[in-house]
Scaffold this motif. Structure first.
Motif, mmCIF file in Angstrom:
data_model
loop_
_atom_site.group_PDB
_atom_site.id
_atom_site.type_symbol
_atom_site.label_atom_id
_atom_site.label_comp_id
_atom_site.label_asym_id
_atom_site.label_seq_id
_atom_site.Cartn_x
_atom_site.Cartn_y
_atom_site.Cartn_z
ATOM 1 N N LYS A 158 0.850 -1.310 0.168
ATOM 2 C CA LYS A 158 -0.069 -0.255 0.081
ATOM 3 C C LYS A 158 1.013 1.116 -0.024
ATOM 4 C CE LYS A 158 -3.901 -2.548 0.657
ATOM 5 N NZ LYS A 158 -4.806 -2.400 -0.655
ATOM 6 N N VAL A 159 0.955 2.034 -1.084
ATOM 7 C CA VAL A 159 2.036 2.757 -1.252
ATOM 8 C C VAL A 159 1.206 4.593 -1.329
ATOM 9 C CG1 VAL A 159 3.547 3.897 -2.997
ATOM 10 C CG2 VAL A 159 3.347 1.539 -2.631
ATOM 11 N N GLY A 160 1.738 5.193 -0.336
ATOM 12 C CA GLY A 160 1.254 6.569 -0.245
ATOM 13 C C GLY A 160 2.534 7.482 -0.283
ATOM 14 N N ILE A 161 2.521 8.298 -1.398
ATOM 15 C CA ILE A 161 3.827 9.381 -1.567
ATOM 16 C C ILE A 161 3.472 10.618 -1.514
ATOM 17 C CG2 ILE A 161 6.015 9.815 -3.004
ATOM 18 C CD1 ILE A 161 5.864 6.950 -3.869
ATOM 19 N N ALA A 162 3.552 11.374 -0.716
ATOM 20 C CA ALA A 162 3.184 13.077 -0.620
ATOM 21 C C ALA A 162 3.735 13.645 -1.989
ATOM 22 C CB ALA A 162 3.572 13.560 0.740
ATOM 23 N N GLY A 163 5.171 13.276 -2.164
ATOM 24 C CA GLY A 163 5.674 13.828 -3.406
ATOM 25 C C GLY A 163 5.662 13.204 -4.699
ATOM 26 N N ASN A 164 6.499 13.548 -5.425
ATOM 27 C CA ASN A 164 6.613 12.833 -6.880
ATOM 28 C C ASN A 164 7.640 11.524 -6.968
ATOM 29 O OD1 ASN A 164 5.082 15.171 -8.027
ATOM 30 N ND2 ASN A 164 6.958 16.284 -8.060
ATOM 31 N N VAL A 165 7.427 10.887 -8.099
ATOM 32 C CA VAL A 165 8.392 9.626 -8.084
ATOM 33 C C VAL A 165 9.195 9.869 -9.313
ATOM 34 C CG1 VAL A 165 8.270 7.132 -8.737
ATOM 35 C CG2 VAL A 165 6.666 8.162 -7.050
ATOM 36 N N ARG A 166 10.333 9.395 -9.386
ATOM 37 C CA ARG A 166 11.244 9.387 -10.604
ATOM 38 C C ARG A 166 11.796 8.049 -10.496
ATOM 39 N NH1 ARG A 166 13.229 12.704 -14.493
ATOM 40 N NH2 ARG A 166 14.950 11.964 -15.329
ATOM 41 N N ALA A 167 11.704 7.280 -11.565
ATOM 42 C CA ALA A 167 12.295 5.954 -11.753
ATOM 43 C C ALA A 167 12.712 5.677 -12.981
ATOM 44 C CB ALA A 167 11.458 4.884 -11.066
ATOM 45 N N ALA A 168 13.541 4.550 -13.175
ATOM 46 C CA ALA A 168 14.004 4.282 -14.472
ATOM 47 C C ALA A 168 12.725 3.466 -15.208
ATOM 48 C CB ALA A 168 15.133 3.216 -14.465
ATOM 49 N N HIS A 169 11.825 2.714 -14.391
ATOM 50 C CA HIS A 169 10.639 2.042 -14.813
ATOM 51 C C HIS A 169 9.858 1.807 -13.555
ATOM 52 C CE1 HIS A 169 12.927 0.985 -18.512
ATOM 53 N NE2 HIS A 169 13.927 0.562 -17.522
ATOM 54 N N LEU A 170 8.544 1.575 -13.628
ATOM 55 C CA LEU A 170 7.530 1.418 -12.585
ATOM 56 C C LEU A 170 6.742 0.319 -13.004
ATOM 57 C CD1 LEU A 170 6.138 2.193 -9.853
ATOM 58 C CD2 LEU A 170 4.733 3.829 -11.256
ATOM 59 N N HIS A 171 6.525 -0.832 -12.082
ATOM 60 C CA HIS A 171 5.659 -1.678 -12.164
ATOM 61 C C HIS A 171 4.687 -1.682 -10.834
ATOM 62 C CE1 HIS A 171 3.627 -5.522 -12.118
ATOM 63 N NE2 HIS A 171 4.135 -5.955 -13.412
ATOM 64 N N THR A 172 3.456 -1.744 -11.256
ATOM 65 C CA THR A 172 2.596 -1.785 -9.917
ATOM 66 C C THR A 172 1.317 -2.814 -10.084
ATOM 67 O OG1 THR A 172 1.204 -0.251 -8.384
ATOM 68 C CG2 THR A 172 1.376 0.272 -10.973
ATOM 69 N N SER A 173 1.156 -3.359 -8.847
ATOM 70 C CA SER A 173 -0.035 -4.260 -8.904
ATOM 71 C C SER A 173 -0.877 -4.317 -7.866
ATOM 72 C CB SER A 173 0.297 -5.782 -8.924
ATOM 73 O OG SER A 173 1.188 -5.897 -7.967
ATOM 74 N N GLY A 174 -0.519 -3.108 -6.950
ATOM 75 C CA GLY A 174 -1.257 -2.786 -5.737
ATOM 76 C C GLY A 174 -1.723 -1.215 -5.532
ATOM 77 N N GLU A 175 -2.241 -1.001 -4.588
ATOM 78 C CA GLU A 175 -2.974 0.303 -4.504
ATOM 79 C C GLU A 175 -1.335 1.531 -4.309
ATOM 80 O OE1 GLU A 175 -5.811 1.632 -4.858
ATOM 81 O OE2 GLU A 175 -6.664 -0.184 -4.916
ATOM 82 N N PHE A 176 -1.640 2.396 -5.399
ATOM 83 C CA PHE A 176 -0.381 3.191 -5.495
ATOM 84 C C PHE A 176 -0.726 4.701 -5.683
ATOM 85 C CE2 PHE A 176 4.366 2.908 -6.334
ATOM 86 C CZ PHE A 176 4.675 4.227 -6.599
ATOM 87 N N GLY A 177 -0.737 5.474 -4.418
ATOM 88 C CA GLY A 177 -0.808 6.744 -4.740
ATOM 89 C C GLY A 177 0.410 7.913 -4.651
ATOM 90 N N CYS A 178 0.499 8.890 -5.643
ATOM 91 C CA CYS A 178 1.581 9.823 -5.589
ATOM 92 C C CYS A 178 1.433 11.013 -6.490
ATOM 93 C CB CYS A 178 2.656 9.141 -5.917
ATOM 94 S SG CYS A 178 2.705 8.809 -7.846
ATOM 95 N N GLY A 179 2.299 11.819 -6.480
ATOM 96 C CA GLY A 179 2.049 13.063 -7.148
ATOM 97 C C GLY A 179 2.393 12.499 -8.703
ATOM 98 N N ASP A 180 3.476 13.275 -9.278
ATOM 99 C CA ASP A 180 3.857 12.959 -10.615
ATOM 100 C C ASP A 180 4.804 11.760 -10.972
ATOM 101 O OD1 ASP A 180 2.459 15.316 -11.528
ATOM 102 O OD2 ASP A 180 4.050 16.780 -11.433
#
Length: 295
Positions: free
Chosen positions: A107-129
């Motif tokens: 269960k992912v809650g990120i107040a700011g932004n996410v920067r990554a090479a790649h993103l794979h999500t299969s759960g609840e994921f909330g963030c900025g940009d």
């Protein structure tokens, strides 16, 4: 983390109680079960506002989150980040490799932004940009959602996954209706023009597990090394530079063009002065002296 309880009124009673008690695995897995992605980010924002300690920057390498993680500030991972538990960060999350969460435990809650090479999500994921300009953003599994501001990537795929974004900036974007589990022939044909053969299954469909295994290992998965977005940005920058150069170049006055004489025309010969012809003849006789008249 220590929170000011008066600033957590927007959260549920269970979540406020869990924050007051401290992040234990059993409590948090029960508290966040069933909480949608957008509320997870709202919780991270509330935690940021209610934190009584100053934020700090946390540096990690090849991090695997198996127990609930709460961090006030930015999180930077030099490598891959795998999340299998509740995960809350009040700042930005930067991952040099692959960021992957594993639902339904994550269960992912990120107040700011996410920067990554790649993103794979299969759960609840909330963030900025979300910024993966040269990479893949892949949502899988139909019971959970990805909630974000802007998503920028080379390829974005919603594989039976609810992707809720303010906007998606990607040369290749298959939403849940277009992708249809990767079964349509036009989808497969386009994907084969993007990815190498090794990430497809025996039936010709894109295998997301193979794809991300290769990405985690650092292997090449694209036919072309330079991303379409990067190439487009480079072209745009080149056009901008040319336009700027043209606009800053001082204007020069044009000199009126002089007509050149035609190549096949010959210049007229200069006129010669007329010379009087001498008639051949006799020499002039000398004049005889005149005789004086006698008075």
């Amino acid at each position: 983390m220590i929170f000011d309880a008066t600033k957590l009124e927007t959260l549920s009673d269970n979540m406020r109680a869990a924050l007051a008690a401290g992040p234990t695995s059993s409590e948090w897995k029960d508290v966040v079960r069933g909480v949608p992605a957008e509320e997870l980010r709202a919780a991270a924002l509330a935690m940021k506002d209610a934190a009584t300690e100053p934020p700090r920057r946390r540096m990690e390498s090849m991090l695997v989150v198996r127990e609930p993680l709460f961090h006030h500030g930015d999180l930077v991972v030099d490598g891959n980040l795998r999340i299998i538990a509740p995960f809350f960060v009040t700042g930005n999350v930067t991952v040099s490799g692959v960021l992957k969460d594993v639902g339904p435990d994550s269960k992912v809650g990120i107040a700011g932004n996410v920067r990554a090479a790649h993103l794979h999500t299969s759960g609840e994921f909330g963030c900025g940009d979300i910024d993966c300009p040269d990479g893949v953003v892949y949502g899988h599994y139909n019971d959970n959602s990805l909630s974000a501001g802007a998503i920028r990537a080379r390829v974005v795929i919603a594989d039976e996954h609810d992707i809720q974004a303010e906007r998606v900036v990607a040369p290749t974007y298959f939403d849940i209706d277009k992708y249809q589990q990767g079964l349509p022939e036009n989808v497969r044909r386009k994907l084969r023009g993007i990815f190498v053969d090794g990430v497809f299954d025996e039936e010709g469909g894109l295998d997301h597990d193979r794809l991300f295994s290769e990405l985690i290992a650092g292997n090449r998965v694209f036919h072309v090394a330079t991303s379409t977005t990067a190439a487009g940005d480079k072209g745009a920058r080149a056009k901008t530079r040319s336009a700027n150069a043209a606009s800053t170049k001082p204007a020069t006055k044009k000199t009126p063009a002089t007509k050149k004489p035609a190549a096949n025309k010959k210049k007229p010969a200069p006129k010669k002065k007329a010379v009087a012809k001498k008639t051949p003849g006799t020499k002039k006789k000398p004049k005889k002296p005149s005789a004086k008249r006698s008075r």
